[in-house]
Design an enzyme around this catalytic site. Structure first.
Site, mmCIF file in Angstrom:
data_model
loop_
_atom_site.group_PDB
_atom_site.id
_atom_site.type_symbol
_atom_site.label_atom_id
_atom_site.label_comp_id
_atom_site.label_asym_id
_atom_site.label_seq_id
_atom_site.Cartn_x
_atom_site.Cartn_y
_atom_site.Cartn_z
ATOM 1 N N GLU A 158 6.442 11.865 16.763
ATOM 2 C CA GLU A 158 5.761 13.146 16.905
ATOM 3 C C GLU A 158 4.306 13.054 16.446
ATOM 4 O O GLU A 158 3.400 13.624 17.073
ATOM 5 C CB GLU A 158 6.501 14.223 16.107
ATOM 6 C CG GLU A 158 7.856 14.625 16.691
ATOM 7 C CD GLU A 158 8.924 13.558 16.522
ATOM 8 O OE1 GLU A 158 9.883 13.557 17.314
ATOM 9 O OE2 GLU A 158 8.807 12.712 15.599
ATOM 10 N N SER A 192 4.817 13.176 6.583
ATOM 11 C CA SER A 192 3.641 12.816 7.380
ATOM 12 C C SER A 192 2.398 13.610 6.992
ATOM 13 O O SER A 192 1.312 13.339 7.511
ATOM 14 C CB SER A 192 3.934 13.052 8.872
ATOM 15 O OG SER A 192 4.997 12.235 9.309
ATOM 16 N N GLU A 244 4.946 3.880 9.834
ATOM 17 C CA GLU A 244 3.537 4.073 10.184
ATOM 18 C C GLU A 244 3.320 5.320 11.046
ATOM 19 O O GLU A 244 2.443 5.348 11.912
ATOM 20 C CB GLU A 244 2.957 2.841 10.902
ATOM 21 C CG GLU A 244 3.261 1.508 10.241
ATOM 22 C CD GLU A 244 2.636 1.352 8.862
ATOM 23 O OE1 GLU A 244 2.093 2.327 8.330
ATOM 24 O OE2 GLU A 244 2.730 0.252 8.302
ATOM 25 N N PHE A 248 0.835 -1.192 0.000
ATOM 26 C CA PHE A 248 0.000 0.000 0.000
ATOM 27 C C PHE A 248 0.869 1.240 0.000
ATOM 28 O O PHE A 248 2.022 1.212 0.440
ATOM 29 C CB PHE A 248 -0.981 0.001 1.180
ATOM 30 C CG PHE A 248 -0.398 0.464 2.485
ATOM 31 C CD1 PHE A 248 -0.735 1.704 3.010
ATOM 32 C CD2 PHE A 248 0.469 -0.346 3.197
ATOM 33 C CE1 PHE A 248 -0.204 2.121 4.216
ATOM 34 C CE2 PHE A 248 0.999 0.067 4.410
ATOM 35 C CZ PHE A 248 0.655 1.316 4.921
#
Length: 401
Positions: A383, A136, A379, A127
């Protein structure tokens, strides 16, 4: 079985599965892991063994040929596999995230098409959310899917695909502005597309290129790649769930499973590091006695064992919360954060116990020392986890003034 990281309340079936996996890890993975890792060689024989054990179908429902087991069973298996070699756990993690997303969000046709073959390991999943420039910030995704008749045309560059080369089915998150007017919140105009491809590198289907493996500090053996879409055409029935605009929520649901997996990996690597440290400390002698008899080393072992136990407990709690059908982003975030941080610390302490020998490639702890940092960012970084945890705690403890 070791004294640490035990799990109460398991069924006989779960215990049998874990015993089988642990035996496989001890006999088939640990003896060859460091050698394969140093060569950055894909563990073909190990993967074939996992297929024979049925692990690629562990969480896939029995009606599709899987074992229909829980996330807890899966996480405990991942913990055992990561104890042997973390890269192998990565190979099955991305596969299971895609299988989970199909099970939870796929159309009936998509489930019927893919899940039986995924259960056998014939179709292997990967994925993709990340891109070279976004890190992020998922809302900054620039890859696009544009409707053209009965097809979508995909363009963009994706980054950090585990199983990018060996996979044959990739779930890719792209923008899809169709049906979503300008000004729509970014997360409401994203769609997950299911891309079928041939394994390998180069142009794996018209409009889709997997350039090659990214050379990494650790986490070797498993192929981590980029993915480039340039006019890639896929049929409209390969929109996950059949409706655009739901991709962000589908991916976040899958990532919650992934975070439990990363926590389990941290637990497994930390447990192996503890095993190596406590074993070496009883063999290595200084000042006339094994270093395990020195108080300084005993303090390290005490801290290491406590961290292994605590991380395992939080991981189990997060998995059981997800299995219950309840929201578990808080528990998954806490487990991922704690397990990855503790893993780094336990590995470093085991490295210190080995002294100069820990710096030698002849000793297994050297490999673990390079693998542990990946868990700090995989993943979602520490933070990001703390942001999720903080927001959820404020929801739970909202001030009533």
């Amino acid at each position: 079985m070791s004294r640490l990281a035990q799990t109460a309340g398991l069924t006989d079936v779960q215990q049998e599965i874990l015993s089988t996996v642990r035996d496989f890890v001890d006999k088939e993975i640990i003896p060859v892991a460091t050698q394969l890792e140093h060569r950055d060689e894909y563990p073909t024989d190990i993967v074939e063994g996992l297929k024979e054990l049925g692990l690629f179908g562990l969480m896939i429902p029995e009606e599709y040929g899987g074992l229909g087991e829980s996330l807890l069973t899966y996480a405990l298996c991942v913990e055992e596999i990561a104890r042997g070699w973390m890269s192998v756990s990565g190979i099955i993690n991305t596969h299971f995230i895609v299988a989970y997303m199909l099970k939870q969000h796929g159309t009936q046709e998509q489930k019927d098409t893919f899940l039986p073959r995924m259960a056998l390991g014939e179709v292997r999943g990967a994925f993709s959310m990340s891109e070279p420039a976004l890190g992020s910030d998922v809302s900054a995704i620039s890859s696009k899917g544009v409707k053209d008749g009965d097809e979508y045309v995909l363009d963009g560059q994706k980054m950090w695909l585990t199983n990018g080369g060996t996979s044959t089915l990739v779930a890719v998150l792209c923008r899809s502005d169709e049906g979503h007017p300008e000004g729509t919140a970014p997360h409401k105009s994203m769609t997950t597309f299911l891309i079928e491809k041939e394994p390998g590198f180069g142009e794996v289907r018209p409009g889709l290129t997997i350039p090659g493996k990214i050379d990494k500090m650790g986490y070797k053996g498993v192929d981590t790649t980029e993915l480039i879409m340039d006019g890639l055409r896929i049929p409209a029935n390969r929109v996950l769930g059949g409706t655009t605009g739901r991709g962000f929520y589908q991916m976040m649901d899958g990532v919650e499973v992934g975070r439990v997996n990363v926590a389990a990996r941290g637990c497994g690597v930390a447990q192996r590091a503890f095993e190596l440290g406590v074993s070496y400390a009883q063999q290595r002698e200084t000042f006339g006695k094994p270093i395990a008899q020195h108080q300084a080393i005993q303090f390290k072992l005490a801290e290491m064992g406590t961290k292994v136990e605590a991380a395992h407990a939080m991981m189990v709690n997060a998995a059981r919360k997800k299995d219950s059908g309840e929201r578990n982003d808080l528990e998954a975030g806490m487990a991922k954060y704690l397990a990855s941080e503790y893993c780094k610390e336990v590995v470093e302490d085991a490295f210190r116990i080995h002294g100069g020998y820990g710096f030698s490639k002849e000793y297994e702890i050297e490999r673990l020392y390079r693998e542990a940092p990946m868990l700090l960012i995989g993943e979602g970084t520490a933070e990001i986890q703390k942001m999720i945890i903080g927001r959820r705690l404020l929801e739970e403890y909202r001030f009533q003034g």
